[in-house]
Design a protein around this motif. Structure first.
Motif, PDB file in Angstrom:
ATOM      1  N   ILE A 112       0.840  -1.202   0.000  1.00  0.00           N
ATOM      2  CA  ILE A 112       0.000   0.000   0.000  1.00  0.00           C
ATOM      3  C   ILE A 112       0.872   1.249   0.000  1.00  0.00           C
ATOM      4  CG2 ILE A 112      -1.609   1.366   1.403  1.00  0.00           C
ATOM      5  CD1 ILE A 112      -2.854  -1.306   2.306  1.00  0.00           C
ATOM      6  N   PHE A 113       1.878   1.284   0.866  1.00  0.00           N
ATOM      7  CA  PHE A 113       2.757   2.447   0.952  1.00  0.00           C
ATOM      8  C   PHE A 113       3.508   2.698  -0.359  1.00  0.00           C
ATOM      9  CE2 PHE A 113       3.359   2.315   5.864  1.00  0.00           C
ATOM     10  CZ  PHE A 113       2.186   3.045   6.022  1.00  0.00           C
ATOM     11  N   MET A 114       3.876   1.635  -1.055  1.00  0.00           N
ATOM     12  CA  MET A 114       4.701   1.771  -2.255  1.00  0.00           C
ATOM     13  C   MET A 114       3.880   2.012  -3.524  1.00  0.00           C
ATOM     14  SD  MET A 114       7.616  -1.166  -1.626  1.00  0.00           S
ATOM     15  CE  MET A 114       8.427  -0.740  -3.175  1.00  0.00           C
ATOM     16  N   SER A 115       2.573   1.795  -3.465  1.00  0.00           N
ATOM     17  CA  SER A 115       1.751   1.942  -4.662  1.00  0.00           C
ATOM     18  C   SER A 115       1.648   3.405  -5.095  1.00  0.00           C
ATOM     19  CB  SER A 115       0.339   1.398  -4.403  1.00  0.00           C
ATOM     20  OG  SER A 115      -0.516   1.718  -5.479  1.00  0.00           O
ATOM     21  N   PRO A 116       1.791   3.688  -6.387  1.00  0.00           N
ATOM     22  CA  PRO A 116       1.629   5.065  -6.885  1.00  0.00           C
ATOM     23  C   PRO A 116       0.180   5.528  -6.839  1.00  0.00           C
ATOM     24  CG  PRO A 116       1.922   3.540  -8.709  1.00  0.00           C
ATOM     25  CD  PRO A 116       2.157   2.749  -7.465  1.00  0.00           C
ATOM     26  N   TYR A 117      -0.732   4.591  -6.549  1.00  0.00           N
ATOM     27  CA  TYR A 117      -2.152   4.934  -6.487  1.00  0.00           C
ATOM     28  C   TYR A 117      -2.646   5.072  -5.048  1.00  0.00           C
ATOM     29  CZ  TYR A 117      -1.908   3.616 -11.373  1.00  0.00           C
ATOM     30  OH  TYR A 117      -1.555   3.542 -12.703  1.00  0.00           O
ATOM     31  N   THR A 118      -1.716   5.196  -4.112  1.00  0.00           N
ATOM     32  CA  THR A 118      -2.080   5.404  -2.716  1.00  0.00           C
ATOM     33  C   THR A 118      -2.099   6.899  -2.409  1.00  0.00           C
ATOM     34  OG1 THR A 118      -1.218   3.269  -1.967  1.00  0.00           O
ATOM     35  CG2 THR A 118      -1.385   5.014  -0.322  1.00  0.00           C
ATOM     36  N   VAL A 119      -3.144   7.342  -1.731  1.00  0.00           N
ATOM     37  CA  VAL A 119      -3.270   8.739  -1.317  1.00  0.00           C
ATOM     38  C   VAL A 119      -3.612   8.785   0.165  1.00  0.00           C
ATOM     39  CG1 VAL A 119      -3.918   9.617  -3.595  1.00  0.00           C
ATOM     40  CG2 VAL A 119      -5.699   8.811  -2.025  1.00  0.00           C
ATOM     41  N   LEU A 120      -3.233   9.881   0.802  1.00  0.00           N
ATOM     42  CA  LEU A 120      -3.457  10.054   2.233  1.00  0.00           C
ATOM     43  C   LEU A 120      -4.370  11.247   2.468  1.00  0.00           C
ATOM     44  CD1 LEU A 120      -2.803   9.584   5.286  1.00  0.00           C
ATOM     45  CD2 LEU A 120      -0.800  11.069   4.946  1.00  0.00           C
ATOM     46  N   CYS A 121      -5.478  11.019   3.150  1.00  0.00           N
ATOM     47  CA  CYS A 121      -6.374  12.116   3.520  1.00  0.00           C
ATOM     48  C   CYS A 121      -5.774  12.831   4.728  1.00  0.00           C
ATOM     49  CB  CYS A 121      -7.764  11.572   3.861  1.00  0.00           C
ATOM     50  SG  CYS A 121      -8.670  10.895   2.474  1.00  0.00           S
ATOM     51  N   TYR A 122      -5.119  13.936   4.459  1.00  0.00           N
ATOM     52  CA  TYR A 122      -4.455  14.682   5.530  1.00  0.00           C
ATOM     53  C   TYR A 122      -4.267  16.130   5.064  1.00  0.00           C
ATOM     54  CZ  TYR A 122      -1.318  15.450   9.501  1.00  0.00           C
ATOM     55  OH  TYR A 122      -0.754  15.901  10.677  1.00  0.00           O
ATOM     56  N   PRO A 123      -4.755  17.104   5.823  1.00  0.00           N
ATOM     57  CA  PRO A 123      -4.706  18.506   5.393  1.00  0.00           C
ATOM     58  C   PRO A 123      -3.358  19.175   5.642  1.00  0.00           C
ATOM     59  CG  PRO A 123      -5.787  18.361   7.523  1.00  0.00           C
ATOM     60  CD  PRO A 123      -5.473  16.940   7.110  1.00  0.00           C
ATOM     61  N   GLY A 124      -2.302  18.592   5.102  1.00  0.00           N
ATOM     62  CA  GLY A 124      -0.974  19.179   5.247  1.00  0.00           C
ATOM     63  C   GLY A 124      -0.764  20.318   4.258  1.00  0.00           C
ATOM     64  N   PRO A 125       0.338  21.028   4.378  1.00  0.00           N
ATOM     65  CA  PRO A 125       0.603  22.171   3.490  1.00  0.00           C
ATOM     66  C   PRO A 125       0.757  21.780   2.032  1.00  0.00           C
ATOM     67  CG  PRO A 125       2.541  21.635   4.816  1.00  0.00           C
ATOM     68  CD  PRO A 125       1.405  20.839   5.378  1.00  0.00           C
ATOM     69  N   GLU A 126       1.088  20.525   1.757  1.00  0.00           N
ATOM     70  CA  GLU A 126       1.262  20.073   0.378  1.00  0.00           C
ATOM     71  C   GLU A 126       0.057  19.295  -0.154  1.00  0.00           C
ATOM     72  OE1 GLU A 126       4.866  17.878   0.114  1.00  0.00           O
ATOM     73  OE2 GLU A 126       6.143  19.509   0.834  1.00  0.00           O
ATOM     74  N   ALA A 127      -1.009  19.254   0.620  1.00  0.00           N
ATOM     75  CA  ALA A 127      -2.191  18.497   0.205  1.00  0.00           C
ATOM     76  C   ALA A 127      -2.878  19.169  -0.980  1.00  0.00           C
ATOM     77  CB  ALA A 127      -3.172  18.379   1.369  1.00  0.00           C
ATOM     78  N   VAL A 128      -3.331  18.353  -1.924  1.00  0.00           N
ATOM     79  CA  VAL A 128      -4.040  18.862  -3.093  1.00  0.00           C
ATOM     80  C   VAL A 128      -5.532  18.579  -2.942  1.00  0.00           C
ATOM     81  CG1 VAL A 128      -2.035  18.494  -4.563  1.00  0.00           C
ATOM     82  CG2 VAL A 128      -3.782  16.702  -4.398  1.00  0.00           C
ATOM     83  N   ASP A 129      -6.334  19.357  -3.608  1.00  0.00           N
ATOM     84  CA  ASP A 129      -7.778  19.157  -3.590  1.00  0.00           C
ATOM     85  C   ASP A 129      -8.101  17.814  -4.235  1.00  0.00           C
ATOM     86  OD1 ASP A 129     -10.544  19.216  -3.956  1.00  0.00           O
ATOM     87  OD2 ASP A 129     -10.572  21.365  -4.343  1.00  0.00           O
TER      88      ASP A 129
END
Length: 248
Positions: A112-129
């Motif tokens: 899961i961590f290594m997959s390019p299709y994994t995303v993290l729901c987290y409102p960090g400064p680099e988070a995208v919409d």
């Protein structure tokens, strides 16, 4: 104490039942009393989705009686829902009941961590919409959507203690809709519960807006049950602070 008083005490004691009160019958699945069980509001069959929900849960969340992660577990196919529990996460340190289970979990989380299709729901400064991501209809590949499950301080701790999470693409939900989880205090007006975060993310990335309402049906039922039994609507800490500032 005279004889009449002594007899009165014995009469009061005799009225106390010897056996403990009978516990209300509970649902085997949601572990709630049958009168306030939210299981009838789950979809009849697991929802067919391409994306997977990955819950990284702080141990403190497991003890809460109003947690929402089980609503996702019982709404999605087993192959599209994963829950890992701990204070620190990495592909090499996940805790398991036995060695074989631990190795299996480690391998799954590593993928899961290594997959390019994994995303993290987290409102960090680099988070995208999240709206800027391709949907599965365009992408043809399902996402692994990681959600940190716990209070906001616990979620920040989980993120800070996992270097691998910092390498994963961060997404945030820029929704103006307030949380419907009104029986639990949220830090800000924009904060969402675990099931709400996952439901909105799935609805957007799967390109199926109706998924949101289906997944949130048990949450609405839970809140209505609690309010009907005397619970109060909780405003966010942000709202309460603003109200206190105005009054002062």
């Amino acid at each position: 104490m005279d004889a009449n008083e002594i007899n009165g005490v014995f009469q009061e004691l005799s009225g106390i039942p010897a056996d403990p009160p009978v516990k209300r019958e509970q649902c085997y699945r949601c572990r709630r009393p049958l009168t306030v069980c939210w299981c009838p509001f789950l979809p009849r069959e697991p929802l067919q989705v391409k994306c997977s929900i990955v819950i990284l849960q702080h141990p403190g969340e497991e003890k809460r009686c109003l947690r929402t992660a089980p609503m996702l577990e019982y709404s999605l196919p087993k192959e599209n829902f994963f829950l890992f529990r701990g204070r620190r996460f990495s592909s090499g340190t996940i805790q398991g009941h036995v060695a074989s289970a631990r190795l299996q979990q480690n391998e799954k989380l590593k993928n899961i961590f290594m997959s390019p299709y994994t995303v993290l729901c987290y409102p960090g400064p680099e988070a995208v919409d999240i709206e800027t991501l391709l949907t599965v209809n365009d992408n043809c590949t399902g996402y692994n959507i990681i959600v940190l499950d716990g209070t906001w301080p616990q979620a920040k701790s989980l993120y800070a203690n996992c270097k691998e999470l910092k390498k994963i693409k961060q997404i945030q939900i820029n929704s103006k809709v307030a949380s419907e989880y009104v029986i639990r205090t949220q830090p800000t007006e924009k904060c969402l519960s675990t099931v709400e975060t996952a439901a909105i993310a799935l609805a957007i990335l799967e390109g199926k807006p109706n998924l949101k309402d289906v997944l949130l049906s048990p949450l609405k039922a839970l809140c209505n049950f609690q309010l009907d039994h005397g619970a109060l609507i909780h405003q966010s800490k942000e709202f309460l602070n603003k109200s206190a500032a105005v009054k002062s």
